[in-house]
Design a protein around this motif. Structure first.
Motif, mmCIF file in Angstrom:
data_model
loop_
_atom_site.group_PDB
_atom_site.id
_atom_site.type_symbol
_atom_site.label_atom_id
_atom_site.label_comp_id
_atom_site.label_asym_id
_atom_site.label_seq_id
_atom_site.Cartn_x
_atom_site.Cartn_y
_atom_site.Cartn_z
ATOM 1 N N GLN A 40 1.010 -1.095 -0.003
ATOM 2 C CA GLN A 40 0.112 -0.008 0.084
ATOM 3 C C GLN A 40 0.837 1.250 -0.045
ATOM 4 O OE1 GLN A 40 -2.653 0.281 3.362
ATOM 5 N NE2 GLN A 40 -3.770 1.802 2.423
ATOM 6 N N ASP A 41 2.076 1.124 1.073
ATOM 7 C CA ASP A 41 2.820 2.452 0.807
ATOM 8 C C ASP A 41 3.439 2.765 -0.572
ATOM 9 O OD1 ASP A 41 2.243 2.925 3.438
ATOM 10 O OD2 ASP A 41 4.076 1.798 3.941
ATOM 11 N N VAL A 42 3.907 1.474 -1.215
ATOM 12 C CA VAL A 42 4.393 1.564 -2.460
ATOM 13 C C VAL A 42 3.289 2.114 -3.567
ATOM 14 C CG1 VAL A 42 5.480 0.189 -4.334
ATOM 15 C CG2 VAL A 42 6.370 -0.049 -2.078
ATOM 16 N N PHE A 43 2.431 1.742 -3.516
ATOM 17 C CA PHE A 43 1.434 2.242 -4.331
ATOM 18 C C PHE A 43 1.078 3.776 -4.115
ATOM 19 C CE2 PHE A 43 0.239 -2.282 -5.798
ATOM 20 C CZ PHE A 43 0.270 -2.014 -7.140
ATOM 21 N N PHE A 44 1.120 4.266 -2.674
ATOM 22 C CA PHE A 44 0.842 5.671 -2.435
ATOM 23 C C PHE A 44 1.983 6.300 -3.046
ATOM 24 C CE2 PHE A 44 1.176 8.724 0.694
ATOM 25 C CZ PHE A 44 -0.264 9.478 0.499
ATOM 26 N N THR A 45 3.219 5.859 -2.806
ATOM 27 C CA THR A 45 4.222 6.924 -3.352
ATOM 28 C C THR A 45 4.027 6.860 -5.057
ATOM 29 O OG1 THR A 45 5.650 5.777 -1.539
ATOM 30 C CG2 THR A 45 6.757 6.703 -3.650
ATOM 31 N N TYR A 46 3.837 5.648 -5.536
ATOM 32 C CA TYR A 46 3.733 5.714 -7.033
ATOM 33 C C TYR A 46 2.374 6.835 -7.603
ATOM 34 C CZ TYR A 46 2.413 4.067 -11.845
ATOM 35 O OH TYR A 46 2.554 3.773 -13.171
ATOM 36 N N TYR A 47 1.421 6.836 -6.564
ATOM 37 C CA TYR A 47 0.271 7.569 -6.903
ATOM 38 C C TYR A 47 0.624 9.052 -6.799
ATOM 39 C CZ TYR A 47 -4.261 9.412 -7.542
ATOM 40 O OH TYR A 47 -5.497 10.256 -8.021
ATOM 41 N N GLN A 48 1.538 9.426 -5.757
ATOM 42 C CA GLN A 48 2.055 10.837 -5.322
ATOM 43 C C GLN A 48 2.991 11.155 -6.427
ATOM 44 O OE1 GLN A 48 3.390 10.507 -1.517
ATOM 45 N NE2 GLN A 48 1.785 11.791 -0.803
ATOM 46 N N LYS A 49 4.028 10.359 -6.879
ATOM 47 C CA LYS A 49 5.245 10.754 -7.912
ATOM 48 C C LYS A 49 4.701 10.946 -9.204
ATOM 49 C CE LYS A 49 8.757 9.695 -4.697
ATOM 50 N NZ LYS A 49 10.100 9.185 -4.493
ATOM 51 N N LYS A 50 3.652 9.956 -9.591
ATOM 52 C CA LYS A 50 3.204 9.599 -10.959
ATOM 53 C C LYS A 50 4.342 9.614 -11.722
ATOM 54 C CE LYS A 50 -1.231 12.600 -10.272
ATOM 55 N NZ LYS A 50 -1.016 12.210 -8.779
ATOM 56 N N PRO A 51 5.438 8.616 -11.717
ATOM 57 C CA PRO A 51 6.519 8.580 -12.493
ATOM 58 C C PRO A 51 6.310 7.948 -13.876
ATOM 59 C CG PRO A 51 6.248 6.424 -10.976
ATOM 60 C CD PRO A 51 5.202 7.570 -10.678
ATOM 61 N N SER A 52 7.042 8.149 -14.749
ATOM 62 C CA SER A 52 6.833 7.742 -16.183
ATOM 63 C C SER A 52 7.886 6.774 -16.575
ATOM 64 C CB SER A 52 6.919 8.882 -17.204
ATOM 65 O OG SER A 52 8.149 9.446 -17.188
#
Length: 157
Positions: A40-52
């Motif tokens: 969940q933390d990893v997906f939260f980070t992904y959603y915040q950073k919106k990496p490409s």
């Protein structure tokens, strides 16, 4: 990518990888609840950073590496080292944690456990496993081979 497209992609990504990432995290945390928190933390980070990413494989590798790093950080934390486990009398809710094979895999050192998990459970190639772990392909293949030998010994006992 606009917000609506990103949100849809994020939902698809979470649905596709959540279970396998939780299983990977479980091999480190040895507790499904903590493993799910890591994912969940990893997906939260992904959603915040919106990496490409260059490709979906690169994105998947980023998620796997992020889960591994988050687990390692969690295991090093003071909170984790000083906590006490709940009694073993509480039944596990997830059949994944009840498997004899998984118990045997969890007995392996992290050095062998992670490449074995990536290769067999995540179906990463030797090359992908090596890239994710930052080791050579021959080292990845050797670790998988040694992990199989050690598993065979554990399961025969």
């Amino acid at each position: 990518m606009d917000k609506e497209l990103f949100d849809q992609h994020f939902i698809t990504l979470a649905e596709t990888y959540s279970e396998s990432l939780a299983k990977l995290a479980f091999t480190y945390m040895k507790n499904m609840t903590e493993a799910e928190d890591v994912v969940q933390d990893v997906f939260f980070t992904y959603y915040q950073k919106k990496p490409s990413f260059q490709s979906s494989e690169h994105e998947r590798a980023w998620l796997i590496r992020s889960v591994i790093n988050r687990c390692k950080n969690q295991l090093k934390s003071v909170w984790h080292r000083q906590r006490t486990e709940l009694s073993d009398t509480i039944p596990a809710k997830d059949s994944f944690s009840d498997s004899g094979l998984i118990e045997a895999v969890l007995m392996l050192k992290e050095k062998y456990r992670t490449p074995l998990h990536l290769y067999y459970f995540e179906e990463c190639s030797i090359r992908e496993t090596a890239e994710i772990l930052g080791i050579s392909e021959s080292a990845a293949a050797k670790r998988i081979s040694r992990a199989r030998e050690k598993l065979k010994t554990i399961l025969n006992e």
